[in-house]
Design an enzyme around this catalytic site. Structure first.
Site, mmCIF file in Angstrom:
data_model
loop_
_atom_site.group_PDB
_atom_site.id
_atom_site.type_symbol
_atom_site.label_atom_id
_atom_site.label_comp_id
_atom_site.label_asym_id
_atom_site.label_seq_id
_atom_site.Cartn_x
_atom_site.Cartn_y
_atom_site.Cartn_z
ATOM 1 N N TRP A 1 0.850 -1.190 0.000
ATOM 2 C CA TRP A 1 0.000 0.000 0.000
ATOM 3 C C TRP A 1 0.887 1.241 0.000
ATOM 4 O O TRP A 1 1.840 1.337 0.780
ATOM 5 C CB TRP A 1 -0.913 -0.031 1.225
ATOM 6 C CG TRP A 1 -1.819 1.153 1.372
ATOM 7 C CD1 TRP A 1 -2.550 1.759 0.403
ATOM 8 C CD2 TRP A 1 -2.082 1.877 2.584
ATOM 9 N NE1 TRP A 1 -3.269 2.816 0.925
ATOM 10 C CE2 TRP A 1 -2.999 2.905 2.257
ATOM 11 C CE3 TRP A 1 -1.648 1.749 3.894
ATOM 12 C CZ2 TRP A 1 -3.477 3.809 3.207
ATOM 13 C CZ3 TRP A 1 -2.123 2.637 4.844
ATOM 14 C CH2 TRP A 1 -3.040 3.648 4.492
ATOM 15 N N ASP B 1 -1.344 -5.436 9.095
ATOM 16 C CA ASP B 1 -2.294 -4.433 8.627
ATOM 17 C C ASP B 1 -3.550 -5.203 8.215
ATOM 18 O O ASP B 1 -3.548 -5.946 7.236
ATOM 19 C CB ASP B 1 -1.717 -3.658 7.444
ATOM 20 C CG ASP B 1 -2.624 -2.514 7.002
ATOM 21 O OD1 ASP B 1 -3.733 -2.374 7.555
ATOM 22 O OD2 ASP B 1 -2.227 -1.758 6.094
ATOM 23 N N LYS C 1 -13.874 -0.620 5.402
ATOM 24 C CA LYS C 1 -14.391 -1.453 4.316
ATOM 25 C C LYS C 1 -15.484 -2.396 4.798
ATOM 26 O O LYS C 1 -16.572 -2.450 4.223
ATOM 27 C CB LYS C 1 -13.256 -2.262 3.677
ATOM 28 C CG LYS C 1 -12.486 -1.522 2.600
ATOM 29 C CD LYS C 1 -11.558 -0.477 3.174
ATOM 30 C CE LYS C 1 -10.742 0.204 2.081
ATOM 31 N NZ LYS C 1 -9.814 1.204 2.659
#
Length: 405
Positions: free
Chosen positions: A134, A215, A251
């Site tokens: 990311w 993460d 999300k």
């Protein structure tokens, strides 16, 4: 009048932001932005989960709720339930009171608080992240005062995991180094290790004395099953070692704008956990002092109520299944056009993103000719597609590959 800010230099180009801005400024009515990591409905709109609306209505009707400051570490019930969600109902670490969880500003804020803590208290200042990873990971850790190195992750030849390279690079890391691992639905590649591969990764991390920092941005959003998507984390926690976990509810609950997440630190003893908790509070206090209440209250309401929790898992699986369906539709559309190459990686990958294999020249050409925008490394958000935009994307990919091989 002279300006005291006249010596400020323009920021270097951010490739992700530049794509977003280019799409924003494109007047074409059928432009398509596939760069942002956000779920969209079949109508191309952001989705507010029904269970979230129910929770908000319940909170609005509760006249005992106020708008006072939360404690520095956030809403207590939220922290307890967040830890349970990622670690499992029967976690020995939780039972032994050696887990520290604090509410943070989504996954990004959780990573930053963890990075600041490690920069201050961990002797080894190097952090290894996947190549690629990311785009915000290097910034977060570098600005916290840590030194970023990379380990191999993606194999462009197979468009799959470079597992041997990953093991070799992690195994060569200095003792005590921090290793960032994405627990599921890897961003940007959509490629995850198998459980057997995770076990080999765990063995190397522990044998080398490395510190895993997970993460976890997509729990339940990858496979549709919350427990399945947490298996990699629980594998590391079960061995009794230390572990950092950044969670996000952006999300899996669609709470992008609420900025709600948690940092969980699994320690080796209750005494260590007590000390760690006291020091984490000193990281947060000068940073933002107190986290926001609304998002934490929504998450807590849903996780505490068994009926709401069940409704959430059903909606969550619906989102995950729809993403899987979009992958299949895109793969079939590319195949139907006779596009050169093997595109099976589209359906082998998992989660919100897909690494298409398109190069920067092809990506820029697609933006110019087809008004389709994605990051220059060829990453697209599968979660942003629908049945109308899949053919549009497949046409553009076919044209780009055949004209700009």
């Amino acid at each position: 009048m002279s300006s005291i800010l006249s010596n400020v230099l323009p920021a270097p180009e951010d490739h992700v932001l530049s794509v977003i801005f280019a799409c924003r400024d494109d007047p074409c009515p059928v432009k398509l932005n596939l760069s942002a990591g956000a779920y969209r409905t079949e109508e191309g709109k952001p989705l507010v989960l029904e269970v979230v609306r129910k929770a908000e209505q319940q909170l609005a009707n509760d006249l005992s709720c106020d708008k006072g400051y939360l404690p520095i570490d956030g809403l207590a019930d939220f922290n307890k339930l967040s830890a349970k969600l990622i670690l499992g109902d029967d976690s020995h670490a939780v039972e032994e009171n050696r887990v520290v969880t604090i509410q943070c500003l989504s996954g990004t804020g959780s990573l930053r608080v963890g990075a600041e803590f490690l920069a201050k208290h961990h002797q080894q200042r190097v952090v290894f992240v996947p190549n690629p990873t990311w785009g915000n990971h290097p910034f977060i850790f570098t600005l916290a005062g840590l030194y970023v190195e990379y380990f191999r992750y993606y194999d462009p030849q197979t468009r799959g995991l470079d597992f041997e390279g990953m093991l070799e690079d992690i195994g060569a890391a200095p003792s005590g180094a921090i290793v960032v691992l994405q627990s599921c639905a890897h961003n940007p590649t959509g490629i995850d290790p198998t459980l057997e591969q995770w076990e080999k990764i765990r063995q190397i991390v522990r044998s080398k004395g490395l510190l895993p920092f997970f993460d976890t941005a997509y729990q339940g959003f990858a496979s549709g099953n919350l427990d399945s998507d947490a298996q990699s984390v629980r594998m590391f926690v079960a061995d009794g070692g230390e572990c950092f976990i950044a969670q996000s509810f952006a999300k899996n609950m669609g709470l992008y704008g609420e900025r709600i997440g948690a940092l969980t630190i699994v320690c080796t003893s209750q005494d260590v956990a007590r000390k760690v908790h006291s020091q984490v509070l000193l990281v947060v206090r000068p940073m933002y002092l107190s986290p926001p209440m609304h998002g934490a209250s929504i998450v807590t309401t849903i996780l505490k109520n068994s009926d709401m929790y069940k409704d959430w898992t059903i909606e969550l699986k619906g989102m995950a299944d729809r993403i899987i369906s979009m992958r299949q539709q895109l793969y079939e559309a590319i195949q139907a056009r006779g596009t050169p190459g093997d595109w099976s990686h589209i359906i082998k990958q998992i989660g919100m993103f897909s690494f298409t294999g398109l190069n920067e020249k092809q990506v820029r050409w697609m933006a110019k000719e087809y008004h389709i925008y994605m990051t220059y490394d060829g990453r697209i958000s599968i979660a942003s597609l629908n049945s109308k935009t899949v053919p549009q994307l497949a046409d553009a990919i076919h044209a780009a590959v055949t004209r700009l091989a």
